[in-house]
Write an enzyme that holds these catalytic residues in place. Structure first.
Site, PDB file in Angstrom:
ATOM      1  N   LEU A  28     -97.579  -7.294  12.533  1.00 46.48           N
ATOM      2  CA  LEU A  28     -97.479  -5.850  12.702  1.00 46.48           C
ATOM      3  C   LEU A  28     -97.483  -5.560  14.201  1.00 46.48           C
ATOM      4  O   LEU A  28     -98.212  -6.213  14.963  1.00 46.48           O
ATOM      5  CB  LEU A  28     -98.663  -5.132  12.043  1.00 46.48           C
ATOM      6  CG  LEU A  28     -98.754  -5.170  10.514  1.00 46.48           C
ATOM      7  CD1 LEU A  28    -100.028  -4.466  10.052  1.00 46.48           C
ATOM      8  CD2 LEU A  28     -97.536  -4.531   9.868  1.00 46.48           C
ATOM      9  N   ASP A  29     -96.677  -4.575  14.620  1.00 47.52           N
ATOM     10  CA  ASP A  29     -96.698  -4.173  16.019  1.00 47.52           C
ATOM     11  C   ASP A  29     -98.105  -3.741  16.417  1.00 47.52           C
ATOM     12  O   ASP A  29     -98.877  -3.253  15.581  1.00 47.52           O
ATOM     13  CB  ASP A  29     -95.743  -2.997  16.258  1.00 47.52           C
ATOM     14  CG  ASP A  29     -94.275  -3.380  16.095  1.00 47.52           C
ATOM     15  OD1 ASP A  29     -93.979  -4.588  16.022  1.00 47.52           O
ATOM     16  OD2 ASP A  29     -93.443  -2.456  16.041  1.00 47.52           O
ATOM     17  N   ARG A  30     -98.412  -3.871  17.679  1.00 48.04           N
ATOM     18  CA  ARG A  30     -99.751  -3.540  18.169  1.00 48.04           C
ATOM     19  C   ARG A  30    -100.229  -2.146  17.747  1.00 48.04           C
ATOM     20  O   ARG A  30    -101.372  -1.986  17.314  1.00 48.04           O
ATOM     21  CB  ARG A  30     -99.797  -3.691  19.694  1.00 48.04           C
ATOM     22  CG  ARG A  30    -101.163  -3.369  20.278  1.00 48.04           C
ATOM     23  CD  ARG A  30    -101.265  -3.770  21.733  1.00 48.04           C
ATOM     24  NE  ARG A  30    -102.622  -3.469  22.226  1.00 48.04           N
ATOM     25  CZ  ARG A  30    -103.233  -4.139  23.189  1.00 48.04           C
ATOM     26  NH1 ARG A  30    -102.621  -5.145  23.777  1.00 48.04           N
ATOM     27  NH2 ARG A  30    -104.448  -3.815  23.576  1.00 48.04           N
TER      28      ARG A  30
END
Length: 236
Positions: free
Chosen positions: A66-68
């Site tokens: 997942l993106d930050r």
């Protein structure tokens, strides 16, 4: 976030000898990056080592990311066999991934599929849409979406990913004129600095790597704005 893990910061949804399913906090890297901030993979390894008094290095397989800025449910493999089987499920698209997003405007039609070809610039860590066959490194990105509710200039959208490209949801929704609330990278003209990206991993579904049965894990977005606009819809 400190270098020590607490259950309050990273809730564990499910754990057995093969899987670890957790809720990823927003603004925490999935794995180590240039920031050197504590990342989820390292934190979970530290926690497993402490809880199970394991000597040496702890194995934990990263099978999706997942993106930050994105929070929500994630699964890790606790054995190499489990990790391999989960990775195979991701590759063959039998690994279900559903998200909720708050976007600007209202996608038209209210439900549909999006297919784009995405090209990543690793130097700037940005992704853009390009014409099919225009670049050898461009990758096909496919998702289904459905508008669950709309109001106040925003829409609550459920998204099912069929591919797992970098920044895929953010880029594809921006490409149809509906950037995500809080997205500074792909919707800077519609968002204000400091707003939190509103994208949440709400459901994972896949065949358990050893039990050979379908399992589903869920996570609900936090009750903060703009999620709070649709509190009833989030609990369905």
């Amino acid at each position: 976030m400190s270098g020590e893990l607490s259950r309050e910061e990273i809730p564990v949804i499910y754990e057995d000898n093969h899987l670890l399913v957790v809720v990823k906090p927003v603004n925490m890297p999935t794995q180590e990056d240039e920031s050197k901030d504590l990342d989820l993979l390292t934190a979970l390894k530290q926690d497993l080592k402490t809880r199970h008094a394991k000597p040496g290095n702890v194995f934990l397989g990263l099978v999706h990311r997942l993106d930050r800025p994105v929070g929500g449910v994630m699964v890790f493999g606790k054995t190499s066999k489990a990790s391999s089987r989960l990775s195979d499920a991701v590759r063959t698209r039998s690994f279900g991934k559903r998200y909720l997003a708050v976007v600007h405007g209202r996608p038209e039609p209210a439900a549909g599929s999006l297919t784009h070809y995405l090209l990543k610039d690793t130097r700037t860590n940005t992704v853009k849409t390009v014409a099919k066959n225009s670049h050898p490194d461009a990758k096909e990105a496919v998702l289904d979406y459905e508008v669950l509710a709309a109001g106040d200039g925003y829409s609550l959208v459920r998204i099912e990913l069929h591919t797992g490209r970098s920044h895929q949801i953010r880029v594809q929704m921006a490409a149809i004129g509906c950037p995500l609330y809080g997205d500074q990278k792909y919707g800077a003209e519609r968002n204000k600095p400091g707003q939190q990206l509103s994208l949440w991993s709400v459901e994972l579904s896949f065949e358990h790597p050893t039990l050979q049965k379908q399992v589903i894990f869920n996570s609900t977005p936090p009750p903060s704005f703009p999620w709070s606009i649709w509190e009833t819809e989030l609990l369905r």
